[in-house]
Design a protein around this motif. Structure first.
Motif, PDB file in Angstrom:
ATOM      1  N   ARG A  77      -7.895  -3.008  -7.716  1.00 63.34           N
ATOM      2  CA  ARG A  77      -6.593  -3.650  -7.556  1.00 63.34           C
ATOM      3  C   ARG A  77      -6.748  -5.116  -7.933  1.00 63.34           C
ATOM      4  O   ARG A  77      -7.666  -5.798  -7.452  1.00 63.34           O
TER       5      ARG A  77
ATOM      6  N   ARG B  20      -8.072  -6.740  -3.977  1.00 61.62           N
ATOM      7  CA  ARG B  20      -7.332  -6.126  -2.878  1.00 61.62           C
ATOM      8  C   ARG B  20      -7.633  -6.836  -1.554  1.00 61.62           C
ATOM      9  O   ARG B  20      -6.784  -6.968  -0.690  1.00 61.62           O
TER      10      ARG B  20
ATOM     11  N   LYS C 199       1.048   8.152  -2.678  1.00 66.31           N
ATOM     12  CA  LYS C 199      -0.008   8.512  -3.627  1.00 66.31           C
ATOM     13  C   LYS C 199      -0.266  10.008  -3.582  1.00 66.31           C
ATOM     14  O   LYS C 199      -0.146  10.639  -2.532  1.00 66.31           O
TER      15      LYS C 199
ATOM     16  N   ARG D  96       2.244  -0.271   4.482  1.00 64.24           N
ATOM     17  CA  ARG D  96       1.938   1.061   3.991  1.00 64.24           C
ATOM     18  C   ARG D  96       3.099   1.945   4.438  1.00 64.24           C
ATOM     19  O   ARG D  96       3.175   2.336   5.590  1.00 64.24           O
TER      20      ARG D  96
ATOM     21  N   PHE E  17       1.497  -2.987 -12.934  1.00 67.83           N
ATOM     22  CA  PHE E  17       2.544  -2.091 -12.457  1.00 67.83           C
ATOM     23  C   PHE E  17       3.623  -2.763 -11.617  1.00 67.83           C
ATOM     24  O   PHE E  17       4.576  -2.116 -11.202  1.00 67.83           O
TER      25      PHE E  17
ATOM     26  N   LYS F   3      -3.249  12.389  -5.129  1.00 75.35           N
ATOM     27  CA  LYS F   3      -4.476  12.447  -5.926  1.00 75.35           C
ATOM     28  C   LYS F   3      -4.935  13.879  -6.014  1.00 75.35           C
ATOM     29  O   LYS F   3      -4.538  14.726  -5.226  1.00 75.35           O
TER      30      LYS F   3
ATOM     31  N   LEU G 168       0.835  -1.202   0.000  1.00 75.67           N
ATOM     32  CA  LEU G 168       0.000   0.000   0.000  1.00 75.67           C
ATOM     33  C   LEU G 168       0.868   1.250   0.000  1.00 75.67           C
ATOM     34  O   LEU G 168       2.084   1.175   0.159  1.00 75.67           O
TER      35      LEU G 168
ATOM     36  N   GLU H 129      -4.019  -2.836 -11.840  1.00 77.83           N
ATOM     37  CA  GLU H 129      -5.318  -2.203 -11.602  1.00 77.83           C
ATOM     38  C   GLU H 129      -6.195  -2.433 -12.823  1.00 77.83           C
ATOM     39  O   GLU H 129      -5.786  -2.128 -13.951  1.00 77.83           O
TER      40      GLU H 129
ATOM     41  N   GLU I  51      -6.817   9.137 -11.485  1.00 79.95           N
ATOM     42  CA  GLU I  51      -7.179   9.998 -10.361  1.00 79.95           C
ATOM     43  C   GLU I  51      -5.961  10.665  -9.742  1.00 79.95           C
ATOM     44  O   GLU I  51      -6.080  11.365  -8.755  1.00 79.95           O
TER      45      GLU I  51
ATOM     46  N   GLU J 132       4.136   7.111 -11.656  1.00 79.11           N
ATOM     47  CA  GLU J 132       3.251   6.261 -12.463  1.00 79.11           C
ATOM     48  C   GLU J 132       1.852   6.831 -12.468  1.00 79.11           C
ATOM     49  O   GLU J 132       1.445   7.486 -11.517  1.00 79.11           O
ATOM     50  N   TYR J 133       1.111   6.536 -13.512  1.00 84.79           N
ATOM     51  CA  TYR J 133      -0.309   6.873 -13.514  1.00 84.79           C
ATOM     52  C   TYR J 133      -0.954   6.134 -12.351  1.00 84.79           C
ATOM     53  O   TYR J 133      -0.647   4.967 -12.102  1.00 84.79           O
ATOM     54  N   LYS J 134      -1.868   6.805 -11.668  1.00 83.95           N
ATOM     55  CA  LYS J 134      -2.643   6.104 -10.631  1.00 83.95           C
ATOM     56  C   LYS J 134      -4.028   5.838 -11.216  1.00 83.95           C
ATOM     57  O   LYS J 134      -4.865   6.727 -11.301  1.00 83.95           O
ATOM     58  N   TYR J 135      -4.199   4.627 -11.687  1.00 81.84           N
ATOM     59  CA  TYR J 135      -5.450   4.249 -12.356  1.00 81.84           C
ATOM     60  C   TYR J 135      -6.553   4.073 -11.323  1.00 81.84           C
ATOM     61  O   TYR J 135      -6.304   3.635 -10.202  1.00 81.84           O
TER      62      TYR J 135
ATOM     63  N   LYS K  35       7.001   6.309  -6.732  1.00 81.24           N
ATOM     64  CA  LYS K  35       7.614   5.087  -6.213  1.00 81.24           C
ATOM     65  C   LYS K  35       9.116   5.245  -6.059  1.00 81.24           C
ATOM     66  O   LYS K  35       9.790   5.750  -6.968  1.00 81.24           O
TER      67      LYS K  35
ATOM     68  N   MET L 169       1.144   7.814  -8.667  1.00 86.32           N
ATOM     69  CA  MET L 169       1.809   7.066  -7.614  1.00 86.32           C
ATOM     70  C   MET L 169       3.289   7.382  -7.755  1.00 86.32           C
ATOM     71  O   MET L 169       3.850   7.212  -8.850  1.00 86.32           O
TER      72      MET L 169
HETATM   73  P1  ATP Z   1      -5.152   2.552   0.200  1.00 84.48           P
HETATM   74  O1  ATP Z   1      -4.926   1.501  -0.840  1.00 84.48           O
HETATM   75  O2  ATP Z   1      -4.007   3.494   0.270  1.00 84.48           O
HETATM   76  O3  ATP Z   1      -5.653   1.999   1.464  1.00 84.48           O
HETATM   77  P2  ATP Z   1      -7.428   3.171  -1.213  1.00 84.48           P
HETATM   78  O4  ATP Z   1      -7.892   1.788  -1.241  1.00 84.48           O
HETATM   79  O5  ATP Z   1      -8.436   4.251  -1.070  1.00 84.48           O
HETATM   80  O6  ATP Z   1      -6.317   3.460  -0.192  1.00 84.48           O
HETATM   81  P3  ATP Z   1      -6.046   4.587  -3.048  1.00 84.48           P
HETATM   82  O7  ATP Z   1      -5.978   5.736  -2.128  1.00 84.48           O
HETATM   83  O8  ATP Z   1      -6.859   4.758  -4.243  1.00 84.48           O
HETATM   84  O9  ATP Z   1      -6.582   3.304  -2.456  1.00 84.48           O
HETATM   85  O10 ATP Z   1      -4.510   4.215  -3.437  1.00 84.48           O
HETATM   86  C1  ATP Z   1      -3.936   2.992  -3.565  1.00 84.48           C
HETATM   87  C2  ATP Z   1      -4.484   2.170  -4.718  1.00 84.48           C
HETATM   88  O11 ATP Z   1      -4.208   2.766  -5.973  1.00 84.48           O
HETATM   89  C3  ATP Z   1      -3.840   0.822  -4.863  1.00 84.48           C
HETATM   90  O12 ATP Z   1      -4.338  -0.091  -3.938  1.00 84.48           O
HETATM   91  C4  ATP Z   1      -4.169   0.442  -6.288  1.00 84.48           C
HETATM   92  O13 ATP Z   1      -5.416  -0.214  -6.313  1.00 84.48           O
HETATM   93  C5  ATP Z   1      -4.321   1.763  -6.993  1.00 84.48           C
HETATM   94  N1  ATP Z   1      -3.327   2.024  -8.056  1.00 84.48           N
HETATM   95  C6  ATP Z   1      -3.619   2.570  -9.265  1.00 84.48           C
HETATM   96  N2  ATP Z   1      -2.527   2.729 -10.018  1.00 84.48           N
HETATM   97  C7  ATP Z   1      -1.475   2.271  -9.303  1.00 84.48           C
HETATM   98  C8  ATP Z   1      -0.075   2.177  -9.556  1.00 84.48           C
HETATM   99  N3  ATP Z   1       0.469   2.604 -10.698  1.00 84.48           N
HETATM  100  N4  ATP Z   1       0.700   1.641  -8.571  1.00 84.48           N
HETATM  101  C9  ATP Z   1       0.161   1.213  -7.418  1.00 84.48           C
HETATM  102  N5  ATP Z   1      -1.167   1.279  -7.117  1.00 84.48           N
HETATM  103  C10 ATP Z   1      -1.993   1.803  -8.037  1.00 84.48           C
END
Ligand code: ATP
Length: 588
Positions: free
Chosen positions: A255, A270, A424, A418, A341, A426, A227, A300, A400, A248-251, A405, A403
């Motif tokens: 998960r 997840r 992250k 975590r 990813f 957003k 996480l 994702e 959204e 990276e793009y955060k799709y 890394k 990420m």
């Molecule tokens: P968290 O996973 O931090 O508890 P959450 O479930 O609300 O919170 P997000 O805040 O959306 O999740 O952020 C983490 C999630 O982002 C990851 O669990 C994964 O599903 C998603 N994600 C999308 N793109 C990526 C990426 N490139 N690398 C890692 N995770 C990604």
């Protein structure tokens, strides 16, 4: 071991809020469980199998009520009314059957093994007559149960183990039962790669607690997802990452952990549930795209419009859940693209301890991208401007956020953790655009799949009054009915051009161009900064324009409006600022 012993422990746990006391109670139970240890832990969790095996112990509340009615002599409706009032079938059953336990030569004490075995039979009953069989098994258990056993039996079978012994409490209890509290980290480490507490308890009991240290990642058993931490700005992220990181793009989807074992592919969520059956399209594509016999990958899954090449809002994907019967149709209607990813194992080599860059390289070398399987967009950045540009690019693509890394030597894949290896970032705000906008069609893109031969998406623009220009603000592919799509070429034919109209400013090369004429009403999620669209370029930010995120046609053709009466740039800027003000106010 008698089930009564377990039920009484559950009763005690229910009346304490102290975690230490819970751990004491459970660990002493585990020490006494001996051969029944696996079943004991399953029942503590209210399950018959680990989540990843996808075996549901679902008994409909209605059947449990029927069983209670038959044993108590009350009407089902009366019990239902009680349930509405009290909300806990376990307690109701306990009261109703207080004096009804069979005392005869036929009655037998309930053991943990017997209860577990019966529950497993219930979970496997399917097909014709299965409801009657489930009812019969439940009746048999309830007839032989003491009142406190009735309470927990009913809660377990209806999936409402209220006290919910948290997984981490069981982790600590295993450590205390077969070692000391200090061994909790060791048990947790094992749990991260084998989230099957009954199995871990059994191994700790039979092989000693330290034997858990030698557990290996096993294809087919999901790993707990790594996480991310969060930070409020890109500059703080850059500082935290010592000036350089992979972005990276955060799709915005689900998960999805992929396990490929030869010809077999399994997908886990997840929450480590087995979701393979919801994504037969992804399963098939993984078989072709992953050039390794054995692989464990992280990604994702995002709902996608393959005709327009656009990501769709996350909610769309949930329409796939629980759709056993029309899944085929759903797959066509809501295609999904899996963006990979990370790689935790490839061809039997565990990669979790190698740094990010090496894992990423292995990933890209192993995946042959296809329509439904892609590698997450990524880049290494060392300055704010590039990070910010990438962030805006991600938003415009429908993501959204990003990420960040770590690419340092210590950047291993840490299951279940975590930490700041992943951060992250957003967008802070998420709202519906308050108003619709009226946009002009200036171009179009050829459709694919269902839309082949027609248009997949339209290039939409706003009007600049001062300069008499049409500047692009989004691609529009959503919200059209099949009939409207069919009609588009005919409606646009009179405006067709060989090349871009000189009043249209676009950095995007459309397949078809039109004289700006046709006006459509569009609703979007919000207005974002855009590196590609020309609307309001350089106004809010140097080098960036404004775009509408997740645009949808409302169904209204604004034939009453001429192109120069469409929404203008000034209005878009005002909407952008009022949206920001609202966000600041909401966050204040
Ligand atoms: P968290 O996973 O931090 O508890 P959450 O479930 O609300 O919170 P997000 O805040 O959306 O999740 O952020 C983490 C999630 O982002 C990851 O669990 C994964 O599903 C998603 N994600 C999308 N793109 C990526 C990426 N490139 N690398 C890692 N995770 C990604």
């Amino acid at each position: 071991m008698r089930f009564l012993e377990l039920a009484e422990i559950l009763d005690k746990i229910e009346s304490t809020t102290k975690r230490l006391e819970m751990v004491e109670l459970i660990s002493s139970l585990l020490r006494r469980a001996e051969d029944d240890i696996r079943e004991t832990v399953f029942l503590l969790q209210g399950k018959v199998a680990p989540d990843y095996e996808g075996i549901e112990l679902g008994i409909a509340e209605k059947i449990a009520i029927r069983a209670l009615a038959s044993l108590s002599g009350l009407k089902e409706a009366t019990i239902e009314t009680e349930l509405v009032k009290k909300g806990d079938l376990g307690k109701i059953g306990e009261e109703l059957l207080r004096n009804k336990k069979q005392v005869s030569l036929l009655s037998e004490e309930l053991t943990v093994k017997k209860v577990y075995g019966s529950l497993l039979k219930i979970s496997k009953a399917s097909g014709g007559g299965s409801q009657t069989r489930k009812l019969q098994i439940l009746l048999d258990l309830l007839q032989n149960a003491d009142p406190v056993e009735v309470r927990y039996l009913l809660r377990i079978v209806t999936g409402k183990m209220r006290i919910g012994v948290a997984d981490m409490t069981i982790v600590d209890s295993i450590a205390v039962a077969f070692g000391t509290k200090d061994k909790s980290d060791l048990v947790e480490g094992a749990y991260n790669i084998m989230p099957n507490l009954p199995e871990l308890a059994y191994r700790a009991m039979s092989g000693g607690i330290d034997s858990l240290a030698s557990l290996k990642v096993t294809p087919g058993i999901p790993i707990r997802s790594m996480l991310a931490e969060r930070l409020p700005s890109l500059s703080e992220i850059l500082e935290k990452m010592d000036g350089r990181f992979a972005i990276e793009y955060k799709y915005d989807g689900l998960r999805t952990q992929v396990h490929k074992i030869g010809d077999k592919v399994e997908l886990f969520s997840r929450r480590l549930e087995n979701v393979t059956s919801q994504f037969p399209d992804i399963v098939e594509e993984i078989g072709k795209s992953v050039k390794a016999q054995i692989a464990i990958l992280d990604g994702e899954a995002v709902p996608f419009n393959l005709d327009t090449n656009e990501m769709l809002p996350f909610q769309e994907i949930s329409r796939r859940r629980g759709r056993k019967y029309d899944l085929k149709e759903t797959i066509q209607k809501i295609p999904v693209v899996l963006f990979l990813f990370d790689a935790m194992m490839i061809n039997g080599t565990n990669l979790m301890d190698v740094p990010y860059a090496q894992r990423r390289l292995k990933l890209t070398n192993t995946i042959e991208e296809s329509q439904n399987i892609k590698i997450a967009k990524s880049r290494v950045v060392s300055d704010i401007e590039s990070a910010d540009r990438f962030f805006n690019e991600a938003l415009e693509a429908g993501c959204e956020g990003i990420m960040a890394k770590s690419i340092e030597d210590k950047s291993v894949y840490k299951p279940g953790a975590r930490e700041f290896l992943w951060i992250k970032y957003k967008r802070e705000y998420q709202l519906e655009m308050e108003d619709t906008v009226d946009l002009v069609v200036v171009g179009a893109f050829g459709g694919q799949g269902k839309r082949s031969g027609g248009y997949g998406a339209l290039l939409m623009a706003v009007y600049s009054r001062e300069e008499d220009k049409f500047r692009t603000v989004c691609k529009l592919g959503s919200g059209f009915s099949d009939e409207q799509l069919d009609n588009l070429p005919r409606m646009l034919k009179p405006y067709s051009l060989k090349s871009r109209d000189h009043r249209v400013e676009s950095t995007i090369d459309a397949d078809f161009w039109f004289t700006p004429s046709l006006v459509l009403e569009v609703k979007g999620a919000e207005i974002t900064l855009s590196p590609t669209h020309t609307c309001c370029r350089d106004v809010v930010k140097k080098g960036a324009g404004l775009a509408i995120r997740f645009p949808r046609f409302t169904g209204k053709w604004r034939t009453d409006k001429k192109a120069d009466e469409a929404t203008n740039e000034q209005e878009i800027i005002e909407m952008y600022h009022s949206q920001r003000k609202k966000v600041l106010a909401d966050n204040a």
